[in-house]
Design a protein around this motif. Structure first.
Motif, PDB file in Angstrom:
ATOM      1  N   TYR A 107      -5.224   6.283  -1.907  1.00  0.00           N
ATOM      2  CA  TYR A 107      -4.522   5.088  -1.447  1.00  0.00           C
ATOM      3  C   TYR A 107      -4.458   4.097  -2.606  1.00  0.00           C
ATOM      4  N   ILE A 112      -4.634   1.828   6.932  1.00  0.00           N
ATOM      5  CA  ILE A 112      -4.918   0.769   5.970  1.00  0.00           C
ATOM      6  C   ILE A 112      -5.840  -0.277   6.559  1.00  0.00           C
ATOM      7  N   PHE A 157       0.836  -1.191   0.000  1.00  0.00           N
ATOM      8  CA  PHE A 157       0.000   0.000   0.000  1.00  0.00           C
ATOM      9  C   PHE A 157       0.878   1.250   0.000  1.00  0.00           C
TER      10      PHE A 157
END
Length: 208
Positions: free
Chosen positions: A42, A162, A26
């Motif tokens: 993201y 996340i 990520f």
């Protein structure tokens, strides 16, 4: 031994920009001139792989104290994005041209290529016993230390962010398609004789 040191320095540099969470990677792309959460995207990568290579050290390199040099790149197959204005996660995609369009808004003034913005390519060298890793478009990381005063467009997101996006983030397109399908099932009328005859002819068997 030098190759191992090169790899560790590249991975250390990579960790400034990317977060490993489970088996995925990520990053957090900051869009310039867009305030608040609307300026954050993201990116999640699936089926990624690192590639490292080394180059010949010339006599000129040796005269300048360089004893090892090479490059590294990180490739991937699938990706999806999360943007607050979109209401959640996009569907998974392997259309890398689409990703280029998505991150185009994150380009600084000098119009860096996508791999530079996303920090997926690096060059490294050992010089006088010190390791220098160049993260594309972001200057040098020396012996694992990155310049702290440089503006970042791609950063490693906090693990808690996340985790929250994965647990509570929606996939609006997928949810809308499911709702549409559920509604169609409820409202589908019984087939007429004409529909049955047409389907039977095309199928080659009697519809029971």
């Amino acid at each position: 031994a030098r190759f191992e040191k090169a790899r560790e320095n590249v991975l250390r540099a990579f960790s400034y920009f990317w977060l490993a969470h489970g088996e995925h990677l990520f990053t957090k792309i900051l869009l310039p001139d867009v305030p608040g959460a609307d300026g954050i995207t993201y990116l999640q990568l699936r089926e990624w792989s690192p590639n490292m290579s080394w180059a010949n050290v010339s006599e000129v390199d040796r005269l300048n104290g360089i004893t090892f040099r090479g490059g590294a790149s990180f490739s991937f197959k699938y990706f999806r994005t999360y943007r607050v204005p979109d209401g959640g996660w996009s569907e998974w995609s392997e259309d890398h041209a689409r990703l280029e369009r998505i991150v185009a808004n994150a380009q600084p003034v000098d119009k860096l290529p996508v791999n530079s913005i996303l920090k997926l390519s690096y060059r490294f060298l050992e010089k006088d016993g010190n390791w220098f890793v160049e993260a594309a478009g972001d200057g040098q990381i020396v012996n694992g230390m990155r310049e702290a005063n440089r503006e970042l467009y791609t950063v490693q997101p906090p693990p808690a962010e996340i985790q929250a996006l994965l647990e509570f983030g929606h996939v609006p397109v997928r949810e809308a398609d499911k709702a549409l399908g559920d509604l169609a099932i409820k409202q589908l009328p019984a087939p007429t004789r004409a529909v049955i005859d047409t389907m039977t002819l095309l199928r080659g068997a009697t519809l029971r």
